[in-house]
Design an enzyme around this catalytic site. Structure first.
Site, PDB file in Angstrom:
ATOM      1  N   LYS A  13       0.845  -1.197   0.000  1.00 28.18           N
ATOM      2  CA  LYS A  13       0.000   0.000   0.000  1.00 28.18           C
ATOM      3  C   LYS A  13       0.877   1.243   0.000  1.00 28.18           C
ATOM      4  CE  LYS A  13      -3.659   0.114   2.721  1.00 28.18           C
ATOM      5  NZ  LYS A  13      -4.345   0.076   4.046  1.00 28.18           N
TER       6      LYS A  13
HETATM    7  O1  G3P Z   1      -6.468   1.806   5.746  1.00 29.63           O
HETATM    8  C1  G3P Z   1      -7.262   2.928   5.659  1.00 29.63           C
HETATM    9  C2  G3P Z   1      -8.640   2.791   6.177  1.00 29.63           C
HETATM   10  O2  G3P Z   1      -8.887   1.492   6.532  1.00 29.63           O
HETATM   11  C3  G3P Z   1      -8.925   3.747   7.281  1.00 29.63           C
HETATM   12  O3  G3P Z   1     -10.043   3.407   8.001  1.00 29.63           O
HETATM   13  O4  G3P Z   1     -11.582   3.566   9.895  1.00 29.63           O
HETATM   14  O5  G3P Z   1      -9.287   4.551  10.095  1.00 29.63           O
HETATM   15  O6  G3P Z   1     -10.997   5.623   8.644  1.00 29.63           O
HETATM   16  P1  G3P Z   1     -10.498   4.347   9.214  1.00 29.63           P
END
Ligand code: G3P
Length: 225
Positions: free
Chosen positions: A86
């Site tokens: 990533k």
């Molecule tokens: O990896 C990025 C994504 O999963 C972020 O999720 O819940 O931290 O906004 P969140």
């Protein structure tokens, strides 16, 4: 739409794999930080459990292109060449994506808030682009709409890149993208559990059990009635 677990806790990943039809695991540095252990120790245990056919996505932390490329090589060396690296779509990230794509590295372009970031990452050779649905919503924009438009941009421009939608907070966001047929959604375990939580279903199943027990006795099923 592939369903991927956005988490690094092995116990919960095992739980998700045993109950739900999941296709892989994504992590990011914040998710790994929650485990409080060496990242490779955690990731190797996940890889061993999910096997080489399930997708594992691991994020780089470096900021400049040269270091991102080195980090990607190290991630693949430790976790296998099928691992998706990533890379956040910054200016340096795009440079690294171009280099890594030419080498045949599986790349998931991440930290995507705009359609243009995704378009550029796709053209640079990323296999997935990860728009942050709920974080976009929190900015006052429409995360689902951004993810759908990115999907359309990839199709209309004949790019092989697929959307890997991320950052979900509710079932509605997931459902909208499943209906649209985006490539994948990566979802934290608590939100995955919420996809199937419905009081009406629980009540219906309880009523079936009670009626059957009235007929055949407590604890009886079609196995022993
Ligand atoms: O990896 C990025 C994504 O999963 C972020 O999720 O819940 O931290 O906004 P969140």
């Amino acid at each position: 739409m592939k369903l991927i677990v956005d988490f690094a806790n092995l116990h919960q990943i095992k739980e998700m794999y045993s109950y739900y039809p999941v296709d892989g695991v994504t992590t990011n540095p914040s998710i790994l930080a929650k485990e409080g252990k060496n990242p490779y120790e955690v990731l190797k245990a996940i890889r061993e459990f999910i096997g080489s056919n399930s997708e594992l996505h691991v994020q780089v932390v470096s900021l400049d292109a040269e270091a991102i490329v080195k980090e990607a090589h190290k991630i693949r060396e430790e976790l296998g060449a099928s691992t998706y690296v990533k890379v956040p779509v910054t200016r340096e990230g795009l440079k690294a994506i171009k280099i890594l794509a030419k080498e045949g590295v599986n790349i998931t372009a991440t930290a995507i808030y705009t359609q243009m970031q995704a378009y550029l990452a796709g053209k640079a050779g990323a296999l997935y682009a990860a728009p942050y649905v709920n974080r976009i919503d929190n900015l006052g924009a429409d995360g689902v709409k951004v993810a759908k438009e990115i999907h359309d941009i990839f199709k209309k421009n004949e790019l092989k890149t697929e959307v890997l939608a991320a950052s979900f907070k509710n079932s509605q966001q997931v459902l909208e993208l499943a209906k649209y047929g985006v490539g994948a959604a990566t979802i934290a375990p608590d939100v995955i559990e919420g996809l199937i939580k419905l009081d009406a279903v629980t009540c219906a199943v309880e009523a079936f059990t009670k009626d059957f027990e009235k007929l055949c006795g407590k604890g009886k099923t079609m196995i022993n009635c």
